[in-house]
Design a protein around this motif. Structure first.
Motif, PDB file in Angstrom:
ATOM      1  N   ILE A 563      24.652   4.350   3.417  1.00 40.04           N
ATOM      2  CA  ILE A 563      24.832   5.485   2.497  1.00 40.04           C
ATOM      3  C   ILE A 563      25.859   6.459   3.080  1.00 40.04           C
ATOM      4  O   ILE A 563      26.749   6.950   2.361  1.00 40.04           O
ATOM      5  N   ARG A 567      29.405   7.176   1.169  1.00 37.45           N
ATOM      6  CA  ARG A 567      29.763   8.507   0.662  1.00 37.45           C
ATOM      7  C   ARG A 567      31.045   9.017   1.303  1.00 37.45           C
ATOM      8  O   ARG A 567      31.807   9.763   0.681  1.00 37.45           O
ATOM      9  N   TRP A 570      33.692   7.223  -0.669  1.00 35.07           N
ATOM     10  CA  TRP A 570      33.640   7.677  -2.068  1.00 35.07           C
ATOM     11  C   TRP A 570      34.313   9.051  -2.203  1.00 35.07           C
ATOM     12  O   TRP A 570      35.165   9.258  -3.070  1.00 35.07           O
ATOM     13  N   SER A 583      30.704  11.757  -4.911  1.00 30.53           N
ATOM     14  CA  SER A 583      29.507  10.974  -4.610  1.00 30.53           C
ATOM     15  C   SER A 583      28.244  11.651  -5.124  1.00 30.53           C
ATOM     16  O   SER A 583      27.228  10.993  -5.342  1.00 30.53           O
ATOM     17  N   LEU A 752      27.130   0.348  -3.643  1.00 29.10           N
ATOM     18  CA  LEU A 752      26.066   1.228  -4.131  1.00 29.10           C
ATOM     19  C   LEU A 752      24.952   0.412  -4.782  1.00 29.10           C
ATOM     20  O   LEU A 752      23.766   0.661  -4.552  1.00 29.10           O
ATOM     21  N   VAL A 845      21.040   8.799  -8.181  1.00 27.96           N
ATOM     22  CA  VAL A 845      21.908   7.689  -8.585  1.00 27.96           C
ATOM     23  C   VAL A 845      21.184   6.811  -9.598  1.00 27.96           C
ATOM     24  O   VAL A 845      21.742   6.429 -10.639  1.00 27.96           O
TER      25      VAL A 845
END
Length: 1317
Positions: A563, A567, A570, A583, A752, A845
């Protein structure tokens, strides 16, 4: 071999220049004098002393090879030493596990015959080599901390599934799981081991002793005077239970913890080791010594900044070194002992990894001067050694060892060519590379240095009766405040050190997710994507085979690091492309679920199987997404074809894979990535389903349809994922409801999606498991508090009791000190605020993904079920697992997130697009939990009114053929706090018992925490329910009839079960009632009570449904209700009846069964019908109740403790038991409610007397032939048979055939007996 980079060609076997004149033609070669000095400085003799220049042989590249061979041959006396080492040992020189004959039970042995996994109750295996003289050692790397016995045995030992190493006379074992030693008998010994520990097994056959070490620390002599003499030789051996795994090191690798005087069972490669160290010394000399051509002299160089810079003299020198060095670097012992040690020494100078470019230069040299297969093997062995070293390094306060190995891993992976090779062939195929992202938790906090890091311990000591931390804020003492603050400071120190390791782990993932390194093939990110997908597949497809799965504790750490890396990229893309999403707004677009670009294996979709959805929704795909499903693929996707494909693919893959050794005579095939803790394994991924990928190579017209193409996952390229001009890549097939806005790079969307899948596979389960440490702290804190209170109350004269209490206090304090430090580690690594924010981000998300998917209409069915599961589970984790450390309410946007999740649950628990029963049950259960808490219930009330009404309408649908028990639970929670005597948190009769003795109702087993919540009724949702029942004339009868049917069933089952329980209890012989039967019985009782509460809710909110007889079904519903209420009352209130006797037994599991909950529910319904309504309603309800043949006034009198005189007289001598009375529950029932009950009793007493005086006797001929309770009042068409209206109306709800002749009834007319009769 052709060099790659310098442009100079070399032959591996001949670097010699042909003739002296040719030397001058080679540009850049220094003069002979300088070359001679340089080569003598580089290739020094073994003693390090160089002879005087006059006596030195003149060196050139022509005679360098001969000189080098002579140097390497010096002091190579290993042959003699090898013969000496072999004395006292029998068996092959290469020691492995004996998988052909030396085993018992089912065992899975790794390809290298050094790793083993238990696959039966208690399997045993020994090595191929034994010892009879001298001192010997081997190491065992513990991969799981379960039941194992490790040690030595003789050839005569015979093991079975119950007895293993240490259970027979000539076998000796150490068991760190139970902390004991075994030799037929057992005694305490050693320390407990944990996954990641190394056990050293030592045997001294000269002294006759056996000892063990744990992580290099001696545990003392375990056995002495062991049997020796002729015919006695000892084999290394192990017995292990199911799923436990270890790896042996008999000497094939350097021992991690060598012991002076003890030899490994397998000799180290001494000759090769001497050569490798010499050659490494020459390599270091090349790096240290530079040639100043202009000055004509040799100079010392800064090794940290050394570069090759295309110098031919240096390059040819290095080529000669690598000619001998390269073959040695294919051997695992030498890679670990020589190469890895050298590379680690480079990084020991500190600073960032980027500050040490020498490692990059060395890797360049390896690719330049080594054969490709040699580089591959060397890199593979290097990464395996690094992973093993990282995993099995002990935890020390500064985590220095772990940091050291991670830094070298980063340095290796920074090299582009090496990184791509390792990604393509090693990291996911041969290694469990996920181990690099795991931070193991120390089981022994004193060895991990946590006592120094956290010198002061603290734990919360404010608890409720249920053992939960009290929400009430109380004043803490000054001493307690100081302890807490000191503990928190220690936790912060620990957190900073762990964050360093986590930062390095994220750096590794950033390297693997690099998409800019496109030189020489695909960028690293796209290789990673395909490998990551395979990793997910094998963990999703082998969930039943625990030995194949990646351990959940690894998954948790991997998820958080991934993660963080995702991010980072992203938001980096957002900075470059402002139009894309940040993100914080991330979601997975719905087209990924149906366009076939991403493989979801055999995971269930919301609408069922993918093959079914492709057939049924192919028109919607064409209309909304311009996607045509290839008819050939539709035809292929049948279950038979898939089975055949799987079988053929499996056989093909097995023929290509190296065969794995299995210690059962080859009867069982070894799963693919079972392995020793190095976790080396063969290529394990097997694709069983074709992946549909759409790859248009030109712009799409408005009406063009795309046909599905089929590609394997590993065949995908950057173009297939990111797309190109006119090709949307992963985003192909955008539905019209989806905004035409860039989200981020397509590859990040797939990462993701994989993160969400990872959470579903095992992360949530592990988060719940680790809460157990916090629960242990609570239990011990309560025990310590209780002990301290006893000490304060203990009389001074009872010194014996006082001493025992002090001992208990000391034990509890020591355990709490240990657990509080361990809990600090777990809170930092798993439950920290940053980890909580990761899970919260994942929840958001999923919510956004579900919302976007929902807008696509029928295509929502393609979404995998795990998105809904992760949304529900991540919320549950935030609420239940993180709350002791961090509060969810502090998270940004908490209220809005709660409301959006509530809207999803309210809409989709009855969504016709969702067909899976498991996911529908999960949604219902999540909604039931949601309405139990004030915060989440208010979130439900904040969703749009239209959605609220739709939710209530779905809840009021008939109970048949759906999870009605959970639906009923939701309605009960909305009512709890409003009903008659229904304001309790725990049942009154359970308050006097200990919390642990009071089992929760069986129905709410999954909602146990919610069961203790204070009532929080929702008047808003109650109002919606009332409006729906009043306005929809068909809804109310169907709903209430289903409730009455279920009540009839549940209460009848309950009565039948307590009859069986009573009969078993009355037998003379000792009987044990099955605990499962007791649970089912309690469940039926709880269901009956909750159904009665829903009826009370309905009668209160919309009494006209029963009392307004202008409604077609009101009278029938009222009669059915009265009939069931009378049955319940009669069964429960009869003196010395079955219910009384079972309640008095107080059986464990039936604690919730008592008079109060069921009688107050019935009373609430009666009071509402007979007291809290208008005159006409009261008259109708009274008439129906009294007309029921089962009505007994005694049952109503029982509620207030009024028993009949005859019953009192009979009961007096038998027992002094107090009679049930609502008057005794004044804390739960208000005075006003009691007054209404008395008024009801007076009313029914008066009305029953009048009814008895006015009722005329009815002849048997005029009674209904079905129930014999009411007079005939209806005649059927066309057959003219008769019954009462109640019987025929109830019958026609489910059946249209006549009771008697089975003719189809077309109508029912009123029947009145003629006056003449």
């Amino acid at each position: 071999m052709t060099s790659r980079g310098a442009g100079t060609a070399f032959s591996r076997k001949n670097y010699r220049l042909s003739t002296e004149p040719e030397k001058s033609k080679v540009t850049g070669i220094v003069n002979s004098r300088l070359l001679n000095d340089y080569l003598h400085r580089v290739f020094t003799s073994a003693d390090g002393n160089q002879p005087a220049a006059a006596y030195r042989k003149h060196l050139t590249f022509q005679n360098l090879q001969e000189h080098l061979e002579r140097l390497l041959a010096e002091e190579n006396g290993s042959e003699d030493s090898r013969d000496q080492v072999a004395e006292g040992r029998l068996g092959p020189s290469t020691v492995v596990l004996d998988h052909t004959s030396g085993f018992e039970g089912l065992l899975l042995v790794d390809d290298d015959l050094l790793g083993v996994i238990g696959h039966s109750n208690f399997g045993s295996i020994r090595a191929t080599t034994c010892v009879y003289k001298g001192k010997w050692i081997y190491e065992v790397l513990i991969s799981s901390q379960g039941l194992m016995q490790i040690g030595w045995c003789t050839l005569n030992c015979r093991f079975n599934q119950e007895e293993g190493v240490g259970d027979t006379p000539d076998s000796y074992a150490y068991d760190g799981n139970r902390v004991r030693k075994w030799n037929v008998t057992t005694t305490n010994y050693g320390k407990s081991w944990a996954a990641g520990d190394i056990v050293s097994c030592l045997i001294d056959l000269d002294e006759g002793t056996i000892a063990f070490c744990l992580n290099g620390i001696s545990l003392g002599t375990a056995f002495d005077n062991i049997t020796r003499g002729a015919g006695m030789a000892y084999f290394p051996a192990i017995s292990l239970s199911f799923k436990e795994s270890v790896a042996f090191n008999f000497g094939s690798r350097p021992l991690r913890y060598p012991v002076e005087g003890y030899r490994p069972l397998q000799d180290p490669p001494v000759a090769d080791l001497v050569k490798a160290r010499k050659l490494l010394g020459y390599l270091k000399n090349v790096i240290h010594i530079g040639i100043d051509v202009t000055e004509g002299k040799l100079v010392e160089k800064d090794t940290s900044m050394w570069q090759l810079q295309g110098e031919p003299t240096v390059l040819i020198t290095l080529a000669h070194i690598f000619n001998y060095f390269s073959p040695l670097m294919c051997k695992v012992y030498l890679v670990e002992d020589v190469l890895m040690t050298f590379l680690l020494s480079i990084l020991e100078r500190g600073g960032a990894v980027e500050a040490h470019p020498l490692i990059q230069q060395l890797l360049d040299l390896m690719w330049l001067l080594m054969e490709e297969y040699e580089v591959h093997e060397c890199l593979k062995q290097l990464l395996m050694s690094l992973l093993r070293a990282y995993r099995f390094s002990p935890i020390i306060p500064d985590l220095g060892l772990q940091i050291h190995y991670l830094r070298l891993t980063i340095a290796v992976l920074k090299h582009e060519k090496s990184r791509k090779y390792l990604l393509s062939n090693v990291l996911f195929d041969v290694l469990r590379s996920v181990v690099f992202f795991y931070i193991k938790s120390p089981l022994r906090v004193e060895e991990a240095g946590l006592q120094e890091l956290i010198p002061t311990t603290w734990w919360p000591n404010r608890f409720t009766k249920e053992g939960k931390e009290s929400k009430e804020v109380k004043e803490e003492s000054a001493e307690e405040r100081l302890r807490r603050r000191a503990y928190e400071r220690g936790c912060q120190r620990l957190k900073k050190r762990i964050e360093v390791v986590e930062g390095l782990q994220v750096q590794i993932l950033k390297l693997l997710l690099n998409n800019k390194d496109r030189g020489g093939g695909e960028a690293s990110r796209y290789i990673f994507l395909n490998k990551f997908r395979k990793f997910l597949q094998e963990n999703a497809s082998n969930r039943g085979n625990l030995a194949v799965l990646c351990p959940p504790e690894y998954m948790v750490c991997f998820l958080h690091r991934l993660i963080a890396a995702l991010r980072y990229f992203w938001d980096g893309h957002k900075a470059k492309t402002p139009a894309s999403l940040s993100s914080e707004e991330a979601y997975v677009p719905p087209q990924l679920f149906y366009n076939g670009k991403v493989d979801y294996f055999d995971l269930q979709r919301l609408g069922g199987l993918l093959s079914h959805l492709k057939k049924t929704l192919k028109d919607d795909l064409a209309a909304k997404a311009n996607i045509l499903i290839d008819p050939a693929e539709l035809q292929a996707v049948t279950m038979d074809d898939l089975d055949e494909d799987e079988e053929s693919a499996t056989s093909a893959a097995q023929s290509q894979r190296p065969s794995a050794a299995l210690a059962i005579g080859g009867a069982l095939a070894r799963p693919a990535w079972l392995s020793s803790p190095t976790l080396g394994r063969a290529n394990r991924f097997l694709s069983t389903a074709a992946v549909s990928l759409m790859n248009p190579r030109r712009p799409l017209g408005a009406l063009e349809k795309i046909k599905v193409l089929t590609l394997r996952a590993e065949q995908r390229t950057r173009e297939d994922i990111e797309g190109t001009h006119g090709n949307d890549g992963l985003l192909l097939g955008r539905p019209p409801e989806e905004p035409d806005q860039p989200i981020t790079e397509n590859s990040l969307l797939e990462v993701l999606d994989g993160i969400v899948m990872m959470y579903n596979l095992s992360v949530h389960q592990q988060l719940g498991k680790m809460v157990g440490v916090s629960d242990d702290v609570n239990e011990y804190a309560m025990a310590l508090k209780d002990t301290e209170e006893k000490i304060s109350r203990c009389p001074k004269r009872r010194r014996d009791i006082h001493e025992e209490l002090l001992k208990s206090q000391k034990v509890f304090s020591e355990k709490l000190n240990h657990l509080s430090r361990r809990l600090a580690w777990i809170n930092v690594t798993i439950y920290s605020k940053e980890k909580m924010q990761d899970i919260y981000w994942l929840l958001r998300v999923c919510i956004r993904t579900i919302e976007h998917g929902d807008r696509t209409g029928s295509l929502f069915a393609f979404m995998p079920e795990f998105y809904l599961s992760v949304a529900m589970n991540s919320y549950s984790a935030l609420k239940n697992y993180f709350s002791p450390v961090n509060s969810m309410e502090e998270l940004p946007g908490y209220e809005e997130t709660l409301m959006r999740l509530a809207a999803i649950l309210a809409k989709h628990f009855a969504d016709s697009r969702i067909v899976g029963t498991d996911i529908r049950d999960s949604l219902m259960q999540a909604l039931a939990s949601y309405v139990c808490y004030p915060h989440s219930l208010r979130a439900v009330e904040r969703i749009p009114e239209e959605q609220r009404i739709s939710m209530m309408k779905n809840l009021l649908a008939p109970y048949e053929q759906r999870p009605w028990a959970q639906t009923n639970w939701i309605l009960v929670r909305l009512w709890r706090g409003c009903g008659f005597g229904y304001r309790y948190t725990r049942l009154p009769h359970l308050l006097k018992t200990k919390p642990e003795d009071a089992s929760l109702p069986s129905l709410q087993r999954d909602l146990s925490v919610a069961s203790f919540q204070k009532p929080c009724p929702s008047t808003l949702l109650q109002r919606h329910m009332a409006d729906l029942l009043r306005s929809d004339r068909d809804l109310a009868p169907s709903f209430l009839n289903s409730v009455l049917n279920q009540l009839n069933w549940a209460f009848s089952e309950f009565i039948g079960m307590i009859q069986e329980i009573q009969q078993a209890a009355e037998r003379l012989e000792r009987n044990f009632v099955d605990s499962r039967q007791l649970k089912v019985c309690a469940t039926c009782f709880d269901l009956s009570v909750s159904l009665l509460r829903v009826l009370e809710m309905t009668v209160t909110l919309a009494p006209e449904i029963f009392l307004d007889w202008n409604r077609p079904s009101s009278e029938l519903l009222l009669r059915r209700l009265a009939q069931l209420l009378n049955q319940v009352l009669n069964r429960v209130t009869a003196e010395r009846n079955l219910f009384d006797r079972v309640v008095n037994l107080r059986l464990p599991g039936l604690e919730s069964v008592d008079h109060y909950p069921i009688l107050v529910a019935v009373t609430g319904i009666l009071v509402r019908l007979l007291v809290d309504t208008d005159v006409q309603g009261t008259e109708r309800a009274t008439a129906v109740l009294l007309a029921d043949p089962c009505f007994q006034l005694r049952s109503i009198q029982y509620l207030l403790g009024h028993a009949e005189p005859s019953a009192l007289a009979a009961a007096a001598p038998a027992t002094d038991k107090r009679h049930f009375s609502l008057h005794t529950y004044t804390e739960y029932i208000s005075t006003e409610e009691l007054t209404k009950v008395e008024k009801m009793l007076n009313h029914l007493s008066e009305e029953s007397k009048q009814a008895a005086a006015t009722t005329l006797p009815t002849s048997e001929e005029d009674l209904c032939p079905i129930c014999y309770a009411h007079p005939i009042s209806a005649i059927f068409r066309p057959c003219s048979h008769k019954s009462c209206k109640a019987c025929i109306n109830q019958h026609l709800m489910n059946n249209k055939d006549c009771f008697f002749c089975k003719a189809t009834i077309t109508g029912v007319d009123d029947f009145t007996k003629p006056a003449s009769s």
